[in-house]
Design a protein around this motif. Structure first.
Motif, PDB file in Angstrom:
ATOM      1  N   MET A 220      91.648  29.684  -9.961  1.00 56.14           N
ATOM      2  CA  MET A 220      91.840  31.147  -9.983  1.00 56.14           C
ATOM      3  C   MET A 220      90.472  31.826  -9.861  1.00 56.14           C
ATOM      4  O   MET A 220      89.502  31.411 -10.500  1.00 56.14           O
ATOM      5  N   PRO A 221      90.337  32.868  -8.999  1.00 50.20           N
ATOM      6  CA  PRO A 221      89.032  33.531  -8.886  1.00 50.20           C
ATOM      7  C   PRO A 221      88.577  34.101 -10.222  1.00 50.20           C
ATOM      8  O   PRO A 221      89.397  34.490 -11.059  1.00 50.20           O
ATOM      9  N   ARG A 222      87.261  34.119 -10.415  1.00 46.75           N
ATOM     10  CA  ARG A 222      86.734  34.580 -11.699  1.00 46.75           C
ATOM     11  C   ARG A 222      87.177  36.009 -12.016  1.00 46.75           C
ATOM     12  O   ARG A 222      87.447  36.343 -13.161  1.00 46.75           O
ATOM     13  N   TYR A 223      87.289  36.860 -10.980  1.00 46.72           N
ATOM     14  CA  TYR A 223      87.652  38.246 -11.273  1.00 46.72           C
ATOM     15  C   TYR A 223      89.051  38.334 -11.894  1.00 46.72           C
ATOM     16  O   TYR A 223      89.283  39.155 -12.779  1.00 46.72           O
ATOM     17  N   ASP A 224      89.965  37.490 -11.460  1.00 43.47           N
ATOM     18  CA  ASP A 224      91.305  37.504 -12.060  1.00 43.47           C
ATOM     19  C   ASP A 224      91.236  37.113 -13.536  1.00 43.47           C
ATOM     20  O   ASP A 224      91.930  37.683 -14.380  1.00 43.47           O
TER      21      ASP A 224
ATOM     22  N   VAL B  77      83.579  47.652  -6.835  1.00 43.87           N
ATOM     23  CA  VAL B  77      84.183  47.770  -8.178  1.00 43.87           C
ATOM     24  C   VAL B  77      84.219  46.390  -8.842  1.00 43.87           C
ATOM     25  O   VAL B  77      83.831  46.213 -10.003  1.00 43.87           O
ATOM     26  N   GLN B  78      84.687  45.417  -8.091  1.00 43.91           N
ATOM     27  CA  GLN B  78      84.744  44.046  -8.626  1.00 43.91           C
ATOM     28  C   GLN B  78      83.355  43.601  -9.101  1.00 43.91           C
ATOM     29  O   GLN B  78      83.202  43.039 -10.199  1.00 43.91           O
ATOM     30  N   ALA B  79      82.338  43.873  -8.274  1.00 41.80           N
ATOM     31  CA  ALA B  79      80.981  43.442  -8.625  1.00 41.80           C
ATOM     32  C   ALA B  79      80.513  44.082  -9.924  1.00 41.80           C
ATOM     33  O   ALA B  79      79.873  43.437 -10.761  1.00 41.80           O
ATOM     34  N   ASN B  80      80.841  45.352 -10.123  1.00 38.61           N
ATOM     35  CA  ASN B  80      80.430  46.033 -11.360  1.00 38.61           C
ATOM     36  C   ASN B  80      81.062  45.397 -12.590  1.00 38.61           C
ATOM     37  O   ASN B  80      80.390  45.162 -13.599  1.00 38.61           O
ATOM     38  N   ILE B  81      82.357  45.123 -12.503  1.00 42.87           N
ATOM     39  CA  ILE B  81      83.055  44.619 -13.692  1.00 42.87           C
ATOM     40  C   ILE B  81      82.642  43.172 -13.959  1.00 42.87           C
ATOM     41  O   ILE B  81      82.448  42.761 -15.116  1.00 42.87           O
TER      42      ILE B  81
ATOM     43  N   TYR C 251      71.492  42.014  -7.662  1.00 48.41           N
ATOM     44  CA  TYR C 251      72.405  41.274  -6.783  1.00 48.41           C
ATOM     45  C   TYR C 251      72.802  42.135  -5.587  1.00 48.41           C
ATOM     46  O   TYR C 251      73.107  43.326  -5.756  1.00 48.41           O
ATOM     47  N   ASN C 252      72.836  41.525  -4.424  1.00 50.39           N
ATOM     48  CA  ASN C 252      73.392  42.208  -3.252  1.00 50.39           C
ATOM     49  C   ASN C 252      74.898  42.350  -3.411  1.00 50.39           C
ATOM     50  O   ASN C 252      75.577  41.386  -3.810  1.00 50.39           O
ATOM     51  N   VAL C 253      75.407  43.529  -3.060  1.00 49.23           N
ATOM     52  CA  VAL C 253      76.858  43.747  -3.064  1.00 49.23           C
ATOM     53  C   VAL C 253      77.244  44.213  -1.664  1.00 49.23           C
ATOM     54  O   VAL C 253      76.916  45.331  -1.247  1.00 49.23           O
ATOM     55  N   ALA C 254      77.902  43.339  -0.941  1.00 48.02           N
ATOM     56  CA  ALA C 254      78.223  43.586   0.466  1.00 48.02           C
ATOM     57  C   ALA C 254      79.289  42.578   0.858  1.00 48.02           C
ATOM     58  O   ALA C 254      79.896  41.926  -0.015  1.00 48.02           O
ATOM     59  N   CYS C 255      79.502  42.455   2.164  1.00 45.66           N
ATOM     60  CA  CYS C 255      80.462  41.448   2.641  1.00 45.66           C
ATOM     61  C   CYS C 255      79.769  40.241   3.237  1.00 45.66           C
ATOM     62  O   CYS C 255      80.384  39.195   3.416  1.00 45.66           O
ATOM     63  N   GLY C 256      78.500  40.407   3.618  1.00 43.83           N
ATOM     64  CA  GLY C 256      77.801  39.313   4.286  1.00 43.83           C
ATOM     65  C   GLY C 256      78.132  39.244   5.770  1.00 43.83           C
ATOM     66  O   GLY C 256      78.020  38.177   6.388  1.00 43.83           O
ATOM     67  N   THR C 257      78.555  40.373   6.332  1.00 43.74           N
ATOM     68  CA  THR C 257      78.790  40.443   7.791  1.00 43.74           C
ATOM     69  C   THR C 257      78.158  41.729   8.318  1.00 43.74           C
ATOM     70  O   THR C 257      78.007  42.699   7.585  1.00 43.74           O
TER      71      THR C 257
ATOM     72  N   SER D 262      75.127  35.229  -1.538  1.00 45.94           N
ATOM     73  CA  SER D 262      75.389  33.979  -2.265  1.00 45.94           C
ATOM     74  C   SER D 262      74.962  34.059  -3.735  1.00 45.94           C
ATOM     75  O   SER D 262      75.567  33.415  -4.587  1.00 45.94           O
ATOM     76  N   LYS D 263      73.945  34.886  -4.039  1.00 46.37           N
ATOM     77  CA  LYS D 263      73.523  34.978  -5.444  1.00 46.37           C
ATOM     78  C   LYS D 263      74.643  35.595  -6.301  1.00 46.37           C
ATOM     79  O   LYS D 263      74.981  35.074  -7.376  1.00 46.37           O
ATOM     80  N   ALA D 264      75.238  36.676  -5.812  1.00 40.30           N
ATOM     81  CA  ALA D 264      76.347  37.295  -6.571  1.00 40.30           C
ATOM     82  C   ALA D 264      77.549  36.352  -6.617  1.00 40.30           C
ATOM     83  O   ALA D 264      78.264  36.293  -7.628  1.00 40.30           O
ATOM     84  N   GLN D 265      77.774  35.616  -5.543  1.00 42.31           N
ATOM     85  CA  GLN D 265      78.898  34.670  -5.547  1.00 42.31           C
ATOM     86  C   GLN D 265      78.689  33.607  -6.615  1.00 42.31           C
ATOM     87  O   GLN D 265      79.598  33.300  -7.393  1.00 42.31           O
ATOM     88  N   LYS D 266      77.456  33.050  -6.659  1.00 47.71           N
ATOM     89  CA  LYS D 266      77.199  31.936  -7.594  1.00 47.71           C
ATOM     90  C   LYS D 266      77.103  32.421  -9.036  1.00 47.71           C
ATOM     91  O   LYS D 266      77.665  31.824  -9.951  1.00 47.71           O
ATOM     92  N   GLN D 267      76.363  33.509  -9.254  1.00 46.60           N
ATOM     93  CA  GLN D 267      76.036  33.872 -10.644  1.00 46.60           C
ATOM     94  C   GLN D 267      77.025  34.853 -11.267  1.00 46.60           C
ATOM     95  O   GLN D 267      77.122  34.945 -12.488  1.00 46.60           O
ATOM     96  N   LEU D 268      77.719  35.628 -10.435  1.00 44.49           N
ATOM     97  CA  LEU D 268      78.693  36.579 -10.988  1.00 44.49           C
ATOM     98  C   LEU D 268      80.125  36.168 -10.698  1.00 44.49           C
ATOM     99  O   LEU D 268      81.062  36.718 -11.280  1.00 44.49           O
TER     100      LEU D 268
END
Ligand SMILES: NC(=O)c1ccc[n+]([C@@H]2O[C@H](COP(=O)([O-])OP(=O)(O)OC[C@H]3O[C@@H](n4cnc5c(N)ncnc54)[C@H](O)[C@@H]3O)[C@@H](O)[C@H]2O)c1
Length: 344
Positions: free
Chosen positions: A1-5, A237-241, A255-261, A307-313
């Motif tokens: 399950m994704p961490r945000y859930d 919003v997800q990144a903030n929470i 942390y960068n907050v974007a889509c990576g595209t 990738s930093k936000a993906q790994k650490q958050l």
């Protein structure tokens, strides 16, 4: 399950108190909406310098878990009242826009640096758990490297970029001096419903959607090959929470907050037109793009390494650009009053 859930499930069981500065703004109102949906206690603060009363009423009107303070983040007495007893601050209040900051650097500094500092000191004295704040991709400045990696920034190209960089420096200094935990989120071109399309400093997506709906020309600054990493607001919003609730070891970081595209302005224009066609909205030919000069202070290309936000958050964007544009367009179309057609 994704961490945000998981985070959402645990917040639902154990509600917290959140302060959202800039709550009447675009991103702030989405944070309020999500947090109230998660049955959290939410305190909003805004002076309506660029935010709108209808953004608050759209998401929180009469909600028993929402308290709103109208006022300035430089008013220390008011910020003290807003943050007392809170667990987290999500600091969004600022004067956005590179061109605005070039026109009025004093105002940008006052809101973005003085206001940040006042809010952070109030949060420190109130012993809140964590202070998550809006930084910006503009801190990458004149560094041409792509993708943008958090550790490698350049010199700021505008007063706006300088204010956000100063906030990052203060955040680190306040964390090491006083222990209040900070996380900075470098947003990359966030877009979505409720983003203002009418301000002189509005961002490209709302401006072009407005132009396409009105039949006024969409102006591409430059040759159309300028590119951005457009990020739908629900990802932000997800990144903030996630940032507020991440382990302590994730703090004292940005942390960068974007889509990576990366999407060029020419492609963005085509996606917006195609999106409207899918919704059976005919954009008049008069909205066809015209080309203007490059804008002062703008960077040529922007693309985030996320990738930093993906790994650490545990950040996992739920919307790519096209999915985000579909939601944004649906909102703009439904809230837009189309000009009356002449009879016959
Ligand atoms: N939207 C983006 O693409 C983007 C990109 C990078 C960074 N950011 C940052 O994200 C944050 C939110 O941006 P947004 O797009 O929602 O902008 P916004 O203008 O819609 O929201 C900012 C809110 O802050 C309020 N505000 C400004 N100065 C204030 C003050 N002195 N006291 C109290 N309230 C004040 C405004 O009234 C507004 O409601 C800002 O810090 C902005 O710099 C946004």
């Amino acid at each position: 399950m994704p961490r945000y859930d998981d985070v959402r499930a645990s917040l639902l069981k154990d509600p917290r108190t959140w302060v959202v500065t800039g709550a009447a703004g675009f991103i702030g109102s989405h944070l309020v909406e999500e947090l109230l949906g998660l049955q959290q206690r939410v305190i909003g603060l805004d002076n309506f310098s660029t935010g709108k009363r209808e953004n608050i009423s759209d998401v929180a009107r009469g909600h028993p878990a929402f308290t709103f303070y109208e006022g300035d983040i430089n008013d220390r007495g008011l910020v003290d009242v807003a943050v007392v007893g809170a667990d987290f601050v999500l600091h969004q209040a600022a004067l956005g826009s590179v061109p605005r900051s070039i026109k009025d650097p004093q105002a940008a500094h006052h809101a973005n640096v003085d206001g940040f500092f006042t809010t952070a000191l109030a949060a420190k004295d109130a012993r809140i758990k964590r202070f998550v704040y809006a930084s910006s991709s503009s801190v990458y400045g004149d560094n041409p490297d792509l993708p943008k990696i958090e550790d490698t920034i350049g010199q700021p190209l505008s007063p706006y970029a300088a204010t956000k960089r100063i906030d990052e420096i203060y955040a680190h200094s306040l964390q090491v001096s006083y222990g209040l935990e900070f996380i900075g989120l470098r947003y990359f071109n966030v877009f979505g419903p409720r983003q203002d399309k009418d301000s002189a400093y509005a961002a490209v997506i709302p401006v072009w959607v407005g132009a396409l709906l009105q039949g006024t020309p969409c102006v591409i600054n430059g040759d159309g090959e300028t590119s951005r990493d457009f990020c739908f607001v629900k990802n932000a919003v997800q990144a903030n929470i996630l940032a507020a609730t991440a382990p302590d070891s994730a703090s004292d970081e940005v942390y960068n907050v974007a889509c990576g595209t990366r999407t060029t302005l020419a492609t963005l224009y085509a996606l917006l037109r195609a999106g409207l066609v899918r919704m059976h909205v005919d954009a008049p030919a008069t909205a066809g793009p015209t080309f203007g000069p490059f804008r002062a202070g703008d960077v040529r290309h922007s693309l985030a390494d996320i990738s930093k936000a993906q790994k650490q958050l545990g950040y996992a964007p739920t919307h790519d650009v096209e999915q985000g544009l579909a939601e944004a367009l649906a909102w703009y179309v439904s809230s837009h009053t189309l000009p009356q057609r002449k009879p016959g």
